[in-house]
Design a protein around this motif. Structure first.
Motif, PDB file in Angstrom:
ATOM      1  N   UNK A 119      27.491  31.661 -13.523  1.00  0.00           N
ATOM      2  CA  UNK A 119      27.752  30.288 -13.080  1.00  0.00           C
ATOM      3  C   UNK A 119      28.596  29.509 -14.093  1.00  0.00           C
ATOM      4  N   UNK A 120      29.126  30.202 -15.091  1.00  0.00           N
ATOM      5  CA  UNK A 120      30.003  29.541 -16.043  1.00  0.00           C
ATOM      6  C   UNK A 120      31.323  29.194 -15.371  1.00  0.00           C
ATOM      7  N   UNK A 121      32.117  28.399 -16.068  1.00  0.00           N
ATOM      8  CA  UNK A 121      33.441  28.018 -15.579  1.00  0.00           C
ATOM      9  C   UNK A 121      34.244  29.262 -15.220  1.00  0.00           C
ATOM     10  N   UNK A 122      34.877  29.228 -14.054  1.00  0.00           N
ATOM     11  CA  UNK A 122      35.744  30.315 -13.612  1.00  0.00           C
ATOM     12  C   UNK A 122      36.818  29.714 -12.727  1.00  0.00           C
ATOM     13  N   UNK A 123      38.076  30.057 -12.993  1.00  0.00           N
ATOM     14  CA  UNK A 123      39.166  29.543 -12.169  1.00  0.00           C
ATOM     15  C   UNK A 123      40.358  30.473 -12.282  1.00  0.00           C
ATOM     16  N   UNK A 124      40.719  31.081 -11.188  1.00  0.00           N
ATOM     17  CA  UNK A 124      41.900  31.935 -11.140  1.00  0.00           C
ATOM     18  C   UNK A 124      42.396  31.999  -9.699  1.00  0.00           C
ATOM     19  N   UNK A 125      43.407  32.792  -9.461  1.00  0.00           N
ATOM     20  CA  UNK A 125      43.955  32.937  -8.118  1.00  0.00           C
ATOM     21  C   UNK A 125      42.946  33.667  -7.232  1.00  0.00           C
ATOM     22  N   UNK A 126      42.772  33.197  -6.014  1.00  0.00           N
ATOM     23  CA  UNK A 126      41.730  33.700  -5.114  1.00  0.00           C
ATOM     24  C   UNK A 126      41.810  35.215  -4.903  1.00  0.00           C
ATOM     25  N   UNK A 127      42.971  35.743  -4.547  1.00  0.00           N
ATOM     26  CA  UNK A 127      43.069  37.177  -4.278  1.00  0.00           C
ATOM     27  C   UNK A 127      42.997  37.995  -5.564  1.00  0.00           C
ATOM     28  N   UNK A 128      43.619  37.522  -6.623  1.00  0.00           N
ATOM     29  CA  UNK A 128      43.656  38.288  -7.860  1.00  0.00           C
ATOM     30  C   UNK A 128      42.312  38.263  -8.597  1.00  0.00           C
ATOM     31  N   UNK A 129      41.434  37.358  -8.229  1.00  0.00           N
ATOM     32  CA  UNK A 129      40.099  37.322  -8.827  1.00  0.00           C
ATOM     33  C   UNK A 129      39.282  38.545  -8.442  1.00  0.00           C
ATOM     34  N   UNK A 130      39.656  39.196  -7.364  1.00  0.00           N
ATOM     35  CA  UNK A 130      38.860  40.318  -6.880  1.00  0.00           C
ATOM     36  C   UNK A 130      38.875  41.506  -7.836  1.00  0.00           C
ATOM     37  N   UNK A 131      39.918  41.647  -8.624  1.00  0.00           N
ATOM     38  CA  UNK A 131      39.907  42.724  -9.620  1.00  0.00           C
ATOM     39  C   UNK A 131      38.829  42.445 -10.673  1.00  0.00           C
ATOM     40  N   UNK A 132      38.628  41.172 -11.000  1.00  0.00           N
ATOM     41  CA  UNK A 132      37.590  40.799 -11.966  1.00  0.00           C
ATOM     42  C   UNK A 132      36.211  41.080 -11.379  1.00  0.00           C
ATOM     43  N   UNK A 133      36.013  40.761 -10.111  1.00  0.00           N
ATOM     44  CA  UNK A 133      34.736  41.065  -9.456  1.00  0.00           C
ATOM     45  C   UNK A 133      34.450  42.567  -9.495  1.00  0.00           C
ATOM     46  N   UNK A 134      35.458  43.372  -9.198  1.00  0.00           N
ATOM     47  CA  UNK A 134      35.275  44.824  -9.215  1.00  0.00           C
ATOM     48  C   UNK A 134      34.915  45.338 -10.601  1.00  0.00           C
ATOM     49  N   UNK A 135      35.620  44.850 -11.622  1.00  0.00           N
ATOM     50  CA  UNK A 135      35.321  45.247 -12.998  1.00  0.00           C
ATOM     51  C   UNK A 135      33.901  44.839 -13.366  1.00  0.00           C
ATOM     52  N   UNK A 136      33.538  43.624 -12.996  1.00  0.00           N
ATOM     53  CA  UNK A 136      32.211  43.088 -13.297  1.00  0.00           C
ATOM     54  C   UNK A 136      31.117  43.974 -12.703  1.00  0.00           C
ATOM     55  N   UNK A 137      31.247  44.311 -11.433  1.00  0.00           N
ATOM     56  CA  UNK A 137      30.231  45.141 -10.774  1.00  0.00           C
ATOM     57  C   UNK A 137      30.099  46.483 -11.487  1.00  0.00           C
ATOM     58  N   UNK A 138      31.228  47.115 -11.787  1.00  0.00           N
ATOM     59  CA  UNK A 138      31.198  48.421 -12.441  1.00  0.00           C
ATOM     60  C   UNK A 138      30.541  48.343 -13.817  1.00  0.00           C
ATOM     61  N   UNK A 139      30.870  47.312 -14.576  1.00  0.00           N
ATOM     62  CA  UNK A 139      30.300  47.180 -15.921  1.00  0.00           C
ATOM     63  C   UNK A 139      28.805  46.932 -15.878  1.00  0.00           C
ATOM     64  N   UNK A 140      28.382  46.020 -15.014  1.00  0.00           N
ATOM     65  CA  UNK A 140      26.955  45.719 -14.937  1.00  0.00           C
ATOM     66  C   UNK A 140      26.160  46.877 -14.346  1.00  0.00           C
TER      67      UNK A 140
END
Length: 164
Positions: A63-84
């Motif tokens: 829930x921390x601050x997050x702001x990026x391009x809507x479509x390009x944020x999905x790579x971050x979501x994918x990385x996050x899921x894999x890491x966790x």
């Protein structure tokens, strides 16, 4: 303590569709897309962290601050899921650092590609045709943009997950 449930493809799809449909629904000036990011990750977080204290820590991280391009944020979501999925609660600090480090560059790239190329070129091609009376030409730029948006963001999400 319960064992962590395995992450399924269905769980990953839930995260992706939550972000796609509601990622910016809770946008605000304090957290920007932070609430949307946290809401999108919720199906994964509930499975990975059955302990309420771990879940609370993960929710606070997302829930921390997050702001990026809507479509390009999905790579971050994918990385996050894999890491966790791989590291568990120990990955939260690294995930936070990756989110912070990637959101600025991806916003710049995403906005440039999205508004500078994907939205502009089809408009330049089809608006003159629409002005000459072609009704279908008025809708083609929007269809091109939607197709690109869904396809490119799905590719980025999967690439982030597989490489994360």
């Amino acid at each position: 303590m319960k064992m962590n449930e395995p992450i399924t493809k269905q769980d990953i799809k839930k995260v992706r569709y939550r972000w796609l449909l509601l990622g910016e629904a809770a946008w605000n000036y304090e957290k920007m897309q932070g609430f949307g990011y946290c809401f999108s990750m919720l199906p994964i977080l509930r499975k990975l962290y059955p302990d309420p204290d771990d879940l609370k820590k993960a929710l606070n991280t997302h829930m921390q601050f997050f702001n990026t391009h809507q479509e390009f944020a999905e790579i971050i979501l994918g990385i996050d899921i894999a890491m966790e999925e791989k590291e568990g609660i120990e990955a939260l600090e690294a995930v936070s650092a990756i989110k912070t480090g990637l959101m600025g560059p991806l916003a710049g790239i995403g906005d440039s590609v999205d508004q500078g190329i994907v939205a502009t070129i089809p408009l330049a091609i089809f608006v003159p045709m629409a002005l000459e009376g072609s009704v279908i030409a008025a809708f083609i730029p929007g269809l091109i943009y939607i197709a690109w948006s869904f396809g490119w963001s799905w590719f980025l999400f999967n690439k982030g997950y597989s490489l994360g």
